[in-house]
Write a protein that holds these residues in place. Sequence first.
Motif, PDB file in Angstrom:
ATOM      1  N   CYS A 111       0.802  -1.220   0.000  1.00 51.81           N
ATOM      2  CA  CYS A 111       0.000   0.000   0.000  1.00 51.81           C
ATOM      3  C   CYS A 111       0.839   1.275   0.000  1.00 51.81           C
ATOM      4  N   ASN A 112       2.128   1.167   0.349  1.00 57.44           N
ATOM      5  CA  ASN A 112       3.025   2.322   0.285  1.00 57.44           C
ATOM      6  C   ASN A 112       3.960   2.258  -0.928  1.00 57.44           C
ATOM      7  N   GLY A 113       3.722   1.259  -1.779  1.00 55.10           N
ATOM      8  CA  GLY A 113       4.584   1.099  -2.948  1.00 55.10           C
ATOM      9  C   GLY A 113       5.907   0.434  -2.648  1.00 55.10           C
ATOM     10  N   GLN A 114       6.007  -0.260  -1.499  1.00 53.27           N
ATOM     11  CA  GLN A 114       7.294  -0.832  -1.094  1.00 53.27           C
ATOM     12  C   GLN A 114       7.748  -2.023  -1.932  1.00 53.27           C
ATOM     13  N   LEU A 115       6.878  -2.534  -2.821  1.00 54.20           N
ATOM     14  CA  LEU A 115       7.296  -3.608  -3.726  1.00 54.20           C
ATOM     15  C   LEU A 115       7.926  -3.049  -5.004  1.00 54.20           C
ATOM     16  N   GLY A 116       7.786  -1.749  -5.229  1.00 52.39           N
ATOM     17  CA  GLY A 116       8.441  -1.121  -6.372  1.00 52.39           C
ATOM     18  C   GLY A 116       7.848  -1.464  -7.722  1.00 52.39           C
ATOM     19  N   LEU A 117       6.568  -1.799  -7.733  1.00 49.40           N
ATOM     20  CA  LEU A 117       5.932  -2.287  -8.963  1.00 49.40           C
ATOM     21  C   LEU A 117       5.192  -1.192  -9.730  1.00 49.40           C
ATOM     22  N   GLY A 118       5.215   0.030  -9.196  1.00 52.07           N
ATOM     23  CA  GLY A 118       4.516   1.115  -9.881  1.00 52.07           C
ATOM     24  C   GLY A 118       3.056   1.226  -9.502  1.00 52.07           C
ATOM     25  N   ASN A 119       2.604   0.395  -8.549  1.00 50.72           N
ATOM     26  CA  ASN A 119       1.218   0.457  -8.084  1.00 50.72           C
ATOM     27  C   ASN A 119       1.190   0.227  -6.579  1.00 50.72           C
ATOM     28  N   ASN A 120      -0.008   0.170  -6.013  1.00 49.94           N
ATOM     29  CA  ASN A 120      -0.144  -0.004  -4.563  1.00 49.94           C
ATOM     30  C   ASN A 120      -0.944  -1.249  -4.199  1.00 49.94           C
ATOM     31  N   GLY A 121      -0.992  -2.197  -5.108  1.00 51.18           N
ATOM     32  CA  GLY A 121      -1.738  -3.426  -4.849  1.00 51.18           C
ATOM     33  C   GLY A 121      -0.893  -4.504  -4.205  1.00 51.18           C
ATOM     34  N   ASN A 122      -1.443  -5.166  -3.187  1.00 55.69           N
ATOM     35  CA  ASN A 122      -0.732  -6.285  -2.563  1.00 55.69           C
ATOM     36  C   ASN A 122      -0.512  -7.404  -3.575  1.00 55.69           C
ATOM     37  N   GLN A 123       0.560  -8.173  -3.357  1.00 56.09           N
ATOM     38  CA  GLN A 123       0.889  -9.273  -4.270  1.00 56.09           C
ATOM     39  C   GLN A 123       1.050 -10.567  -3.472  1.00 56.09           C
ATOM     40  N   GLN A 124       0.299 -11.593  -3.857  1.00 53.68           N
ATOM     41  CA  GLN A 124       0.344 -12.856  -3.135  1.00 53.68           C
ATOM     42  C   GLN A 124       1.413 -13.806  -3.671  1.00 53.68           C
ATOM     43  N   MET A 125       2.053 -13.416  -4.768  1.00 46.60           N
ATOM     44  CA  MET A 125       3.149 -14.204  -5.331  1.00 46.60           C
ATOM     45  C   MET A 125       4.248 -13.251  -5.801  1.00 46.60           C
ATOM     46  N   PRO A 126       5.484 -13.729  -5.919  1.00 48.92           N
ATOM     47  CA  PRO A 126       6.597 -12.861  -6.321  1.00 48.92           C
ATOM     48  C   PRO A 126       6.358 -12.178  -7.668  1.00 48.92           C
ATOM     49  N   CYS A 127       6.703 -10.893  -7.729  1.00 53.14           N
ATOM     50  CA  CYS A 127       6.604 -10.110  -8.969  1.00 53.14           C
ATOM     51  C   CYS A 127       7.943  -9.425  -9.218  1.00 53.14           C
ATOM     52  N   ARG A 128       8.403  -9.476 -10.445  1.00 49.53           N
ATOM     53  CA  ARG A 128       9.671  -8.832 -10.792  1.00 49.53           C
ATOM     54  C   ARG A 128       9.499  -7.322 -10.840  1.00 49.53           C
ATOM     55  N   ILE A 129      10.490  -6.597 -10.340  1.00 47.22           N
ATOM     56  CA  ILE A 129      10.461  -5.133 -10.389  1.00 47.22           C
ATOM     57  C   ILE A 129      11.020  -4.704 -11.743  1.00 47.22           C
ATOM     58  N   ALA A 130      10.107  -4.470 -12.678  1.00 52.56           N
ATOM     59  CA  ALA A 130      10.501  -4.187 -14.062  1.00 52.56           C
ATOM     60  C   ALA A 130      11.271  -2.887 -14.182  1.00 52.56           C
ATOM     61  N   ALA A 131      11.008  -1.929 -13.303  1.00 57.35           N
ATOM     62  CA  ALA A 131      11.657  -0.626 -13.392  1.00 57.35           C
ATOM     63  C   ALA A 131      13.162  -0.691 -13.139  1.00 57.35           C
ATOM     64  N   LEU A 132      13.641  -1.817 -12.598  1.00 63.50           N
ATOM     65  CA  LEU A 132      15.075  -1.983 -12.357  1.00 63.50           C
ATOM     66  C   LEU A 132      15.780  -2.666 -13.539  1.00 63.50           C
ATOM     67  N   GLN A 133      15.049  -2.828 -14.633  1.00 67.12           N
ATOM     68  CA  GLN A 133      15.624  -3.423 -15.840  1.00 67.12           C
ATOM     69  C   GLN A 133      16.900  -2.657 -16.218  1.00 67.12           C
ATOM     70  N   GLY A 134      17.972  -3.393 -16.438  1.00 67.39           N
ATOM     71  CA  GLY A 134      19.240  -2.768 -16.802  1.00 67.39           C
ATOM     72  C   GLY A 134      20.166  -2.550 -15.630  1.00 67.39           C
ATOM     73  N   ALA A 135      19.628  -2.611 -14.414  1.00 70.77           N
ATOM     74  CA  ALA A 135      20.455  -2.488 -13.208  1.00 70.77           C
ATOM     75  C   ALA A 135      20.688  -3.878 -12.627  1.00 70.77           C
TER      76      ALA A 135
END
Length: 540
Positions: free
Chosen positions: A222-246
Amino acid sequence: MCYYLCIIIHRCSMLDVGKWPVFALLPPEELRLIRQACVFGSAANEAFYVTINDEVFALGTNCSGCLGLGDLQSSIGPRRVDALCGKKIVSLSYGTGPHVVIATADGEVFAWGHNGYSQLGNGTTNHGLAPALVSTNLLSKRVTEVACGSHHTIALTTDGEVFAWGYNNSGQVGSGSTANQPTPRRVSSCLQNKVVVNIACGQLCSMAVLDNGEVYGWGYNCNGQLGLGNNGNQQMPCRIAALQGATVIQVACGYAHTLALTDEGLVFAWGANSYGQLGTGNKSNQAQPTLINTDKERMVEVAACHTSHTSAARTQSGQVLMWGQCRGQAVASPHLTHFSSTDDVFACFATPAVTWHLLTVDGEDYLTVAQSLKREFDSPEISDLKFLVDGKFIHVHKALLKIRCEHFRALLNDSDEEAIEIHQFSYLVYRAFLEYLYTDAINLPPEDAIGLLDLATYYREARLKRLCQETIKRGIAEDNAVTLLSAAVKYEARDLEEFCFKFCVNHLTAVTQTQAFTDMDHDLLKNFISKASRYGAFKN
């Protein structure tokens, strides 16, 4: 002189836990045996430490049996944890219950303490008063790292697999549901056939770094701490696409924010930011990774803890930066400190002042000259001089004092005295002064730094005076601003006086309602009102 310095430099290394008050009552001979330590608890009032003999001791309030002693009895002094002695701990983490989880050199996992959500992984919700092996699905695995959120646990194996258990209201266990997980379960889904090399937990979320530098997150968002560009909870692992290239090599999680370190020494941050813990210069939450400005310094470590809103990082050259909630202040941009370790940031500025990871002495028993001198401060073993202040002794070395301070060069020249009594300064202040001569740093809260400022003025120690002023500036608040202003005027610290004055004016309503303002010296009050009027403080 050479004799003493040689002894100091060649003494084997020990862990410096002196900045954590919970260890304050341990005698020097016990402190010198500590090789690993952890401070935790809602008020930093629980602790473990491991000695060179691989014995484990615990002390503190023992909430929920978190000390692993087999009972609920609190202890102001250390008690031996027999079940952990000889286990060779390689990783330790704790929750807010608290529950405690360790991984040993043999790859085994032990857990104890609060278990209301099955965070001990034993299939029950009964609190564990003593360390118990976590066996389900882990007996054939070797665990290298553990991480705890508030009431959940994750573990990393040598095969790069992640197992999770405990509280799962937001999906932080990564099982695809929000049902609590009573025993270890492998986190698969997107992590299937991938190799994880680093893990971390926020209060209600989990993070994993892969061997290719990708980062995955799951759980509360809810605070964006997963870094996914949204504030929705995730029940399974999601890749942080914004870190592409790092290529990320380490993650660290605060209460509701996340830090990531790349192989190029860059730091990204995302999530909650109400205390400036992202280091972006503002207090706006960020749902995507944001590059932090660290003045082009290459970072080698980031630090955060799920119990606090404090962030820290260490540069390649050994400098330490901090930001976020620092002793109640919101520091919105990375602030350079005089610390040599990120651990010191959490000991002195985090709330609560807990350790963000297991403190461990490096494998090599090597210390630099500066580290060696720091270890020998107030050690009676090879000291040749002691000061008696307020009925307590402080042990020092004449040679070092004469090298570091003109006052002592004159005082101790051709002196055979073995003890000197000090009357004009308190024990706390004089000890801090002597410690400064050994370490080049001061470790005092702002209010006590006033006394040290007095001493620095008396002994004409210009650098110490500047350090005191910087410490006071960092700790200024509405309730102590007038006291600090008064001290600055008294000791003719002009820069500090101006800083305190401006703070008082900028927080005039709150400051004028404090008891310190009511008790302000008449002349100081008259000057303050006059100057504040010229400053425009009373204009409509």
